[in-house]
Scaffold this motif. Structure first.
Motif, PDB file in Angstrom:
ATOM      1  N   GLN A 163       0.930  -1.210   0.056  1.00 36.22           N
ATOM      2  CA  GLN A 163       0.177  -0.077  -0.025  1.00 36.22           C
ATOM      3  C   GLN A 163       0.763   1.364  -0.043  1.00 36.22           C
ATOM      4  O   GLN A 163       0.626   2.304  -0.580  1.00 36.22           O
ATOM      5  CB  GLN A 163      -0.785   0.038   1.305  1.00 36.22           C
ATOM      6  N   SER A 164       1.976   1.279   0.978  1.00 34.23           N
ATOM      7  CA  SER A 164       2.784   2.419   0.743  1.00 34.23           C
ATOM      8  C   SER A 164       3.481   2.616  -0.461  1.00 34.23           C
ATOM      9  O   SER A 164       3.659   3.727  -0.943  1.00 34.23           O
ATOM     10  CB  SER A 164       4.100   2.184   1.816  1.00 34.23           C
ATOM     11  N   ARG A 165       4.011   1.429  -1.157  1.00 33.42           N
ATOM     12  CA  ARG A 165       4.353   1.764  -2.656  1.00 33.42           C
ATOM     13  C   ARG A 165       3.449   2.315  -3.564  1.00 33.42           C
ATOM     14  O   ARG A 165       3.617   3.210  -4.116  1.00 33.42           O
ATOM     15  CB  ARG A 165       4.734   0.187  -3.105  1.00 33.42           C
ATOM     16  N   ALA A 166       2.031   1.890  -3.515  1.00 36.30           N
ATOM     17  CA  ALA A 166       1.105   2.414  -4.276  1.00 36.30           C
ATOM     18  C   ALA A 166       0.801   3.690  -3.870  1.00 36.30           C
ATOM     19  O   ALA A 166       0.627   4.511  -4.798  1.00 36.30           O
ATOM     20  CB  ALA A 166      -0.211   1.694  -4.069  1.00 36.30           C
ATOM     21  N   ASP A 167       0.742   4.273  -2.563  1.00 36.79           N
ATOM     22  CA  ASP A 167       0.429   5.461  -2.373  1.00 36.79           C
ATOM     23  C   ASP A 167       1.666   6.461  -2.754  1.00 36.79           C
ATOM     24  O   ASP A 167       1.421   7.341  -3.470  1.00 36.79           O
ATOM     25  CB  ASP A 167       0.341   5.552  -0.841  1.00 36.79           C
ATOM     26  N   ALA A 168       3.012   6.124  -2.644  1.00 35.05           N
ATOM     27  CA  ALA A 168       4.066   6.727  -3.184  1.00 35.05           C
ATOM     28  C   ALA A 168       3.892   6.741  -4.455  1.00 35.05           C
ATOM     29  O   ALA A 168       4.222   7.899  -5.120  1.00 35.05           O
ATOM     30  CB  ALA A 168       5.330   5.959  -2.745  1.00 35.05           C
ATOM     31  N   SER A 169       3.678   5.812  -5.408  1.00 30.58           N
ATOM     32  CA  SER A 169       3.381   5.970  -6.850  1.00 30.58           C
ATOM     33  C   SER A 169       2.369   6.857  -7.319  1.00 30.58           C
ATOM     34  O   SER A 169       2.551   7.946  -8.088  1.00 30.58           O
ATOM     35  CB  SER A 169       3.151   4.693  -7.240  1.00 30.58           C
ATOM     36  N   LEU A 170       1.437   7.101  -6.667  1.00 32.20           N
ATOM     37  CA  LEU A 170       0.207   7.835  -6.758  1.00 32.20           C
ATOM     38  C   LEU A 170       0.670   9.476  -6.303  1.00 32.20           C
ATOM     39  O   LEU A 170       0.282  10.479  -7.234  1.00 32.20           O
ATOM     40  CB  LEU A 170      -1.052   7.674  -5.939  1.00 32.20           C
ATOM     41  N   LEU A 191       1.948  15.044  -8.071  1.00 33.19           N
ATOM     42  CA  LEU A 191       2.753  16.021  -7.804  1.00 33.19           C
ATOM     43  C   LEU A 191       3.345  16.502  -9.310  1.00 33.19           C
ATOM     44  O   LEU A 191       3.536  17.346  -9.549  1.00 33.19           O
ATOM     45  CB  LEU A 191       4.039  15.761  -7.033  1.00 33.19           C
ATOM     46  N   ALA A 192       3.431  15.431 -10.229  1.00 34.42           N
ATOM     47  CA  ALA A 192       3.986  15.586 -11.520  1.00 34.42           C
ATOM     48  C   ALA A 192       2.807  16.433 -12.253  1.00 34.42           C
ATOM     49  O   ALA A 192       3.260  17.307 -13.005  1.00 34.42           O
ATOM     50  CB  ALA A 192       4.305  14.311 -12.011  1.00 34.42           C
ATOM     51  N   LYS A 193       1.669  16.046 -12.073  1.00 37.29           N
ATOM     52  CA  LYS A 193       0.533  16.698 -12.921  1.00 37.29           C
ATOM     53  C   LYS A 193       0.372  18.096 -12.195  1.00 37.29           C
ATOM     54  O   LYS A 193      -0.024  19.104 -13.004  1.00 37.29           O
ATOM     55  CB  LYS A 193      -0.953  15.762 -12.668  1.00 37.29           C
ATOM     56  N   GLN A 228      -7.171  29.454 -13.331  1.00 39.60           N
ATOM     57  CA  GLN A 228      -6.194  28.676 -12.762  1.00 39.60           C
ATOM     58  C   GLN A 228      -6.203  27.250 -13.399  1.00 39.60           C
ATOM     59  O   GLN A 228      -7.559  26.881 -13.728  1.00 39.60           O
ATOM     60  CB  GLN A 228      -6.482  28.479 -11.323  1.00 39.60           C
ATOM     61  N   SER A 229      -5.177  26.351 -13.825  1.00 41.20           N
ATOM     62  CA  SER A 229      -5.057  24.950 -14.025  1.00 41.20           C
ATOM     63  C   SER A 229      -5.302  24.334 -12.809  1.00 41.20           C
ATOM     64  O   SER A 229      -4.087  24.061 -12.437  1.00 41.20           O
ATOM     65  CB  SER A 229      -3.808  24.754 -15.145  1.00 41.20           C
ATOM     66  N   SER A 230      -6.283  23.780 -12.498  1.00 39.66           N
ATOM     67  CA  SER A 230      -6.231  23.296 -11.167  1.00 39.66           C
ATOM     68  C   SER A 230      -6.710  21.632 -11.093  1.00 39.66           C
ATOM     69  O   SER A 230      -7.267  21.157 -10.184  1.00 39.66           O
ATOM     70  CB  SER A 230      -7.082  23.941 -10.212  1.00 39.66           C
ATOM     71  N   THR A 231      -6.765  21.158 -12.356  1.00 42.90           N
ATOM     72  CA  THR A 231      -7.135  19.835 -12.467  1.00 42.90           C
ATOM     73  C   THR A 231      -6.660  18.733 -11.408  1.00 42.90           C
ATOM     74  O   THR A 231      -7.388  18.034 -10.941  1.00 42.90           O
ATOM     75  CB  THR A 231      -7.164  19.349 -13.860  1.00 42.90           C
ATOM     76  N   ALA A 232      -5.406  18.718 -11.321  1.00 41.22           N
ATOM     77  CA  ALA A 232      -4.686  17.736 -10.477  1.00 41.22           C
ATOM     78  C   ALA A 232      -5.109  18.007  -9.196  1.00 41.22           C
ATOM     79  O   ALA A 232      -5.374  16.813  -8.446  1.00 41.22           O
ATOM     80  CB  ALA A 232      -3.275  17.900 -10.704  1.00 41.22           C
ATOM     81  N   PHE A 233      -4.912  19.125  -8.554  1.00 43.76           N
ATOM     82  CA  PHE A 233      -5.351  19.647  -7.105  1.00 43.76           C
ATOM     83  C   PHE A 233      -6.650  19.293  -7.008  1.00 43.76           C
ATOM     84  O   PHE A 233      -7.159  18.666  -5.973  1.00 43.76           O
ATOM     85  CB  PHE A 233      -4.770  20.842  -6.756  1.00 43.76           C
ATOM     86  N   ASP A 234      -7.757  19.718  -7.909  1.00 42.97           N
ATOM     87  CA  ASP A 234      -9.078  19.439  -7.634  1.00 42.97           C
ATOM     88  C   ASP A 234      -9.352  17.996  -7.438  1.00 42.97           C
ATOM     89  O   ASP A 234     -10.329  17.638  -6.792  1.00 42.97           O
ATOM     90  CB  ASP A 234      -9.729  20.161  -8.616  1.00 42.97           C
ATOM     91  N   LEU A 262      -1.962  11.807   0.442  1.00 39.79           N
ATOM     92  CA  LEU A 262      -1.093  11.051  -0.225  1.00 39.79           C
ATOM     93  C   LEU A 262       0.176  12.002  -0.347  1.00 39.79           C
ATOM     94  O   LEU A 262       1.057  11.514  -0.475  1.00 39.79           O
ATOM     95  CB  LEU A 262      -1.531  10.993  -1.834  1.00 39.79           C
ATOM     96  N   ILE A 263      -0.117  13.446  -0.140  1.00 41.93           N
ATOM     97  CA  ILE A 263       0.946  14.203  -0.276  1.00 41.93           C
ATOM     98  C   ILE A 263       1.809  14.230   1.260  1.00 41.93           C
ATOM     99  O   ILE A 263       1.112  14.901   2.062  1.00 41.93           O
ATOM    100  CB  ILE A 263       0.536  15.827  -0.822  1.00 41.93           C
ATOM    101  N   ARG A 264       2.530  13.636   1.340  1.00 43.35           N
ATOM    102  CA  ARG A 264       3.196  13.617   3.017  1.00 43.35           C
ATOM    103  C   ARG A 264       3.734  14.765   3.340  1.00 43.35           C
ATOM    104  O   ARG A 264       3.887  14.896   4.805  1.00 43.35           O
ATOM    105  CB  ARG A 264       4.263  12.475   2.931  1.00 43.35           C
ATOM    106  N   ASP A 265       4.303  15.771   2.489  1.00 41.45           N
ATOM    107  CA  ASP A 265       4.699  17.164   2.952  1.00 41.45           C
ATOM    108  C   ASP A 265       3.602  17.904   3.258  1.00 41.45           C
ATOM    109  O   ASP A 265       2.874  18.603   2.424  1.00 41.45           O
ATOM    110  CB  ASP A 265       5.568  17.747   1.975  1.00 41.45           C
ATOM    111  N   HIS A 266       3.221  17.958   4.630  1.00 37.25           N
ATOM    112  CA  HIS A 266       2.212  18.768   5.124  1.00 37.25           C
ATOM    113  C   HIS A 266       2.022  20.419   4.896  1.00 37.25           C
ATOM    114  O   HIS A 266       1.316  20.896   4.542  1.00 37.25           O
ATOM    115  CB  HIS A 266       2.063  18.612   6.684  1.00 37.25           C
TER     116      HIS A 266
END
Length: 265
Positions: free
Chosen positions: A40-47, A52-54, A137-143, A153-157
């Motif tokens: 699950q950690s590997r899957a979450d890290a991949s997501l 983040l790339a998007k 704004q281009s906010s597709t990924a964050f939305d 999923l984003i570990r950096d709070h």
């Protein structure tokens, strides 16, 4: 098979063997859980990497859109300032707000006198003064991340907090563009229509300047458009700086700049 063996050991009252079987069962369950957590950690890290790339792509798009808006606001200011100056109407050199606001340190902005306009620009002074570009704004990924409820999923709070603040900053910009900047633009277009020209009309410089000089309503409209273009440009500039700061925090660079396309008037 393991359960049958445990039952045989119980019947035989071989408690040592029962204890060993119990340890084997517990250890197996523990290993299974750990493997599940690891997967699950590997899957979450991949997501996380994918999202983040998007988000980086969206931020790069924002930076370009904002720069286009800044460039267009500068064109608006230059055209209005030039026209007022040629009409002898002394355009404002500074804009001062009655209160301090975050996007305008000190509550004051300078209005720089523009360089000379090209002959082609001088035929389109009205268009260059009133046609606007309103970045979105281009906010597709964050939305999408918000909609799925997986901000975790984003570990950096700290990054999450910055992205949420950035989204709120854009909401303020879009509200201001809708309720203020577009409203003044619409009013300016209407006033121009009363004088017989459209937003994209080509008008000889001498004729347009004389009309502005002799028509207080038109002159006041140009002043207002110039001043609010200065404010709009400043708001976009501050937001673009936030965008670039976020890109740097993500270890990414700004995408190569593309010149503005057709303005969204």
């Amino acid at each position: 098979m393991l359960l049958r063996r445990v039952m045989e050991h119980v019947k035989a009252q071989n408690w040592t063997a029962v204890a060993i079987d119990f340890v084997i069962v517990v250890f197996g369950v523990f290993i299974g859980i750990q493997l599940g957590n690891w997967n699950q950690s590997r899957a979450d890290a991949s997501l996380e990497r994918d999202f983040l790339a998007k988000i980086v792509v969206d931020l790069q798009s924002d930076a370009q859109n904002l720069q286009s808006g800044i460039d267009m606001a500068d064109i608006n200011v230059r055209a209005a300032y030039y026209t007022l100056d040629q009409a002898g109407l002394a355009p404002a050199s500074t804009i001062t707000l009655p209160v301090d606001v975050a996007v305008i340190p000190g509550g004051q902005l300078d209005v720089a006198a523009p360089a000379d306009m090209s002959d082609e620009d001088k035929r389109h002074l009205w268009a260059l003064a009133v046609v606007r570009l309103y970045p979105g704004q281009s906010s597709t990924a964050f939305d999408t991340l918000m909609a799925t409820g997986r901000l975790d999923l984003i570990r950096d709070h700290d990054l999450v907090t910055k992205l949420q603040a950035y989204r709120a900053q854009w909401e303020d910009i879009e509200a201001a563009q809708t309720t203020t900047f577009r409203a003044f633009r619409n009013q300016a277009v209407f006033i121009g229509q009363k004088q017989g020209f459209s937003p994209f009309a080509a008008i000889p410089e001498e004729e347009f300047v004389a009309l502005v000089r002799d028509t207080p309503e038109l002159a006041g409209t140009l002043r207002t458009m110039m001043e609010y273009s200065v404010l709009h440009g400043q708001v976009l500039q501050r937001t673009r700086q936030t965008t670039l700061d976020l890109l740097r925090s993500l270890g990414a660079e700004e995408a190569p700049y593309s010149p503005p396309g057709q303005p969204n008037h």
